[in-house]
Design a protein around this motif. Structure first.
Motif, PDB file in Angstrom:
ATOM      1  N   LEU A 219       1.365  12.441   0.287  1.00 50.70           N
ATOM      2  CA  LEU A 219       1.092  11.203   0.998  1.00 50.70           C
ATOM      3  C   LEU A 219      -0.309  10.732   0.665  1.00 50.70           C
ATOM      4  CD1 LEU A 219       1.744   9.127   3.238  1.00 50.70           C
ATOM      5  CD2 LEU A 219       0.783  10.758   4.854  1.00 50.70           C
ATOM      6  N   VAL A 220      -0.443   9.506   0.236  1.00 49.04           N
ATOM      7  CA  VAL A 220      -1.745   8.907  -0.040  1.00 49.04           C
ATOM      8  C   VAL A 220      -1.810   7.608   0.745  1.00 49.04           C
ATOM      9  CG1 VAL A 220      -3.266   7.940  -1.785  1.00 49.04           C
ATOM     10  CG2 VAL A 220      -1.831   9.893  -2.347  1.00 49.04           C
ATOM     11  N   GLY A 221      -2.746   7.524   1.685  1.00 48.34           N
ATOM     12  CA  GLY A 221      -2.848   6.334   2.522  1.00 48.34           C
ATOM     13  C   GLY A 221      -1.788   6.347   3.596  1.00 48.34           C
ATOM     14  N   ARG A 222      -2.187   6.715   4.794  1.00 49.10           N
ATOM     15  CA  ARG A 222      -1.213   6.846   5.880  1.00 49.10           C
ATOM     16  C   ARG A 222      -0.644   5.519   6.357  1.00 49.10           C
ATOM     17  NH1 ARG A 222      -2.131  11.761   9.470  1.00 49.10           N
ATOM     18  NH2 ARG A 222      -3.197  13.148   8.057  1.00 49.10           N
ATOM     19  N   ASN A 223      -1.437   4.460   6.294  1.00 47.74           N
ATOM     20  CA  ASN A 223      -0.973   3.163   6.786  1.00 47.74           C
ATOM     21  C   ASN A 223      -1.705   2.058   6.036  1.00 47.74           C
ATOM     22  OD1 ASN A 223      -3.549   2.865   8.087  1.00 47.74           O
ATOM     23  ND2 ASN A 223      -2.795   4.221   9.700  1.00 47.74           N
ATOM     24  N   SER A 224      -1.470   0.817   6.432  1.00 46.60           N
ATOM     25  CA  SER A 224      -2.040  -0.312   5.704  1.00 46.60           C
ATOM     26  C   SER A 224      -3.551  -0.425   5.838  1.00 46.60           C
ATOM     27  CB  SER A 224      -1.390  -1.616   6.151  1.00 46.60           C
ATOM     28  OG  SER A 224      -1.657  -1.840   7.524  1.00 46.60           O
ATOM     29  N   THR A 225      -4.151   0.297   6.787  1.00 43.74           N
ATOM     30  CA  THR A 225      -5.601   0.240   6.946  1.00 43.74           C
ATOM     31  C   THR A 225      -6.298   1.447   6.308  1.00 43.74           C
ATOM     32  OG1 THR A 225      -5.481   1.286   9.124  1.00 43.74           O
ATOM     33  CG2 THR A 225      -5.452  -1.123   9.059  1.00 43.74           C
ATOM     34  N   SER A 226      -5.544   2.398   5.766  1.00 48.36           N
ATOM     35  CA  SER A 226      -6.141   3.532   5.061  1.00 48.36           C
ATOM     36  C   SER A 226      -6.727   3.035   3.751  1.00 48.36           C
ATOM     37  CB  SER A 226      -5.092   4.600   4.761  1.00 48.36           C
ATOM     38  OG  SER A 226      -4.624   5.181   5.940  1.00 48.36           O
TER      39      SER A 226
END
Length: 66
Positions: A20-27
């Motif tokens: 997983l790279v970047g958990r959500n749109s603000t990561s």
């Protein structure tokens, strides 16, 4: 340079499908030595040049020398 705990956790979590790279749109995520940034938004109906410009800004593509 030390990574923040949030960055380490996001990069370290592996699932059956992969890492997983970047958990959500603000990561924030950075590629090829660029400054990490949040996921950019594009227009509802982006044109090809808009997509190219966004990919260049992220450092994912470059223009070949003529």
């Amino acid at each position: 340079m030390a990574l923040s705990n949030d960055t380490q956790a996001a990069a370290a979590q592996e699932t059956a499908d992969g890492t997983l790279v970047g958990r959500n749109s603000t990561s924030k995520v950075g590629f090829y030595g660029t400054t990490p940034t949040v996921r950019p938004q594009v227009a509802a109906s982006p044109n090809a040049q808009g997509i190219v410009d966004a990919l260049k800004a992220l450092g994912l593509i470059t223009q070949a020398a003529s």
